[in-house]
Write a protein that holds these residues in place. Structure first.
Motif, PDB file in Angstrom:
ATOM      1  N   GLY A 234      80.344  32.493  61.068  1.00  0.00           N
ATOM      2  CA  GLY A 234      80.594  31.125  60.629  1.00  0.00           C
ATOM      3  C   GLY A 234      79.835  30.040  61.356  1.00  0.00           C
ATOM      4  O   GLY A 234      80.274  28.883  61.362  1.00  0.00           O
ATOM      5  N   SER A 250      83.260  29.704  53.277  1.00  0.00           N
ATOM      6  CA  SER A 250      82.462  30.741  53.927  1.00  0.00           C
ATOM      7  C   SER A 250      82.702  32.070  53.216  1.00  0.00           C
ATOM      8  O   SER A 250      83.848  32.435  52.955  1.00  0.00           O
ATOM      9  CB  SER A 250      82.853  30.866  55.399  1.00  0.00           C
ATOM     10  OG  SER A 250      82.737  29.627  56.062  1.00  0.00           O
ATOM     11  N   THR A 261      85.033  34.143  61.471  1.00  0.00           N
ATOM     12  CA  THR A 261      84.704  32.792  61.018  1.00  0.00           C
ATOM     13  C   THR A 261      85.926  31.888  61.106  1.00  0.00           C
ATOM     14  O   THR A 261      85.863  30.767  61.625  1.00  0.00           O
ATOM     15  CB  THR A 261      84.165  32.821  59.575  1.00  0.00           C
ATOM     16  OG1 THR A 261      82.913  33.511  59.559  1.00  0.00           O
ATOM     17  CG2 THR A 261      83.951  31.417  59.025  1.00  0.00           C
TER      18      THR A 261
END
Length: 396
Positions: A234, A250, A261
């Protein structure tokens, strides 16, 4: 020179690339190889007329010798200490060693005149990766030199080479700490905090090479609806959040990557509901989303071509991926698109992206042409060291 080294003699006329300081000797250039030579040992390389061309690590394969020095130099602890000192001095000159930045690449193989060696620094931990048997055998010497670097503050050295060393070498490397042990896996990049998974993550645990490109993305993120494809941990998403994005989504096929992430978003923006992560195939996600749903898209896929034999299929993959983004991105949108495949040239990548743009029929302009950051330097005599290619495109 105190070391008694075995000698490799090149065929007549095959010394030209070494005289131009290219650091590789290919197996087809060798005329004479000692019978008792062992993989990973330091050898002398001489021309057919007896001239010394350099000293380096021998290995079995297409690249037979990686030159460490063109002079008659002892490859000992003092050699590695000096090369690492020079690498550290360059990172300091680049302004990377700061209280708000403890994440950078210290050694980038040929770019730092240590071919086959990669070192990434995360706070007080250095992650060492060997790409050649010679560097594998030198791992403890390198680790000792790393913790001895003045003012570096490196306490722990983790060795991570199980997937990077040649399979045929039968070295059976074990990922483990050479010095120290686990303290914390949180490191800082440009004032942002990241969980670095050097134990089980890809590469050395983080894609350090996208640092400057992440910072550029932040500048384009104000009020944007952002889609970060192949998000891994991320990095781009965190920078987009700091840049004031309206929302950030994401996507990664790995559920573990999505979890990392989410953890990195929470680490920097606790309780912020602008972000959502999805464990999904990239092509399926792009196919299912609405046109105009996002006005800033990042395409940072894993290497589509790790070898030249895969270039044709990789080009098809890049065209498909970028065509899908061109079709779906909002008018006035910005596309960050990358290739980290060393086997794909800048020209080939650009052709794939241009073809995808033409297929979409949309007006597209180049805003930036991107590459790897300065802590991933390219030896001017070894252009193969330039592997990361990127374009920032404005799509009308």
């Amino acid at each position: 020179m105190s070391q008694q080294l075995k000698t490799i003699t090149l065929k007549r006329g095959k010394e030209e690339s070494l005289l131009r300081f290219h650091p590789w000797v290919f197996s087809g250039a060798i005329a004479n190889l000692p019978d008792d030579i062992e993989e990973g040992e330091v050898v002398k390389v001489i021309a057919s007329d007896g001239r010394l061309l350099g000293v380096g690590h021998y290995e079995i394969g297409s690249i037979a010798v990686r030159i460490l020095d063109s002079a008659d130099t002892d490859i000992d602890e003092a050699f590695f200490t000096e090369r690492l000192r020079q690498a550290w001095a360059l990172r300091r000159r680049l302004g990377l060693i700061r209280t708000d930045n403890s994440t950078f690449r210290l050694v980038h193989g040929e770019g730092d005149f240590l071919p086959g060696c990669v070192v990434d620094v995360y706070g007080n931990t250095a992650v060492l990766q060997a790409h050649s048997p010679g560097m594998h055998y030198a791992r403890q010497i390198i680790a000792n030199a790393l913790v001895a670097l003045p003012d570096a503050g490196i306490k722990n050295v983790y060795y991570k080479s199980e997937t990077t060393l040649p399979f045929k070498a039968r070295l059976d490397p074990v990922n483990d700490y050479l010095i120290g042990g686990f303290e914390t896996n949180i490191a800082t990049e440009n004032g942002l905090k990241f969980n670095i998974d050097w134990l089980k993550g890809q590469k050395t645990g983080f894609f350090v090479d996208q640092r400057d490109n992440r910072a550029l993305l932040q500048k384009y993120s104000q009020d944007a609806r952002v889609l970060n494809m192949f998000c891994y941990t991320g990095g781009f998403s965190v920078y987009a959040m700091r840049g004031g994005a309206q929302l950030v989504h994401s996507v990664d096929s790995s559920a573990k990557a999505v979890t990392l992430t989410d953890a990195n978003i929470e680490l920097n923006f606790p309780g912020d509901n602008r972000h959502k992560a999805f464990a999904q195939d990239a092509f399926k996600y792009l196919a299912s989303m609405e046109k105009g749903e996002y006005d800033l898209i990042i395409l940072d896929p894993p290497a589509f071509a790790k070898h030249r034999s895969a270039v044709r299929n990789a080009m098809i993959g890049y065209r498909r991926l970028n065509a899908a983004a061109f079709e779906k991105i909002a008018a006035g949108g910005i596309l960050f698109t990358f290739s980290c495949s060393q086997a794909i040239s800048k020209e080939q990548f650009r052709l794939a992206v241009f073809t995808a743009a033409a297929m979409s029929g949309r007006k597209v302009r180049i805003l930036h042409q991107l590459t790897q950051p300065a802590d991933h330097p390219v030896n001017i005599y070894h252009p193969e060291g330039e592997y990361l290619k990127g374009l920032v495109l404005y799509v009308e």
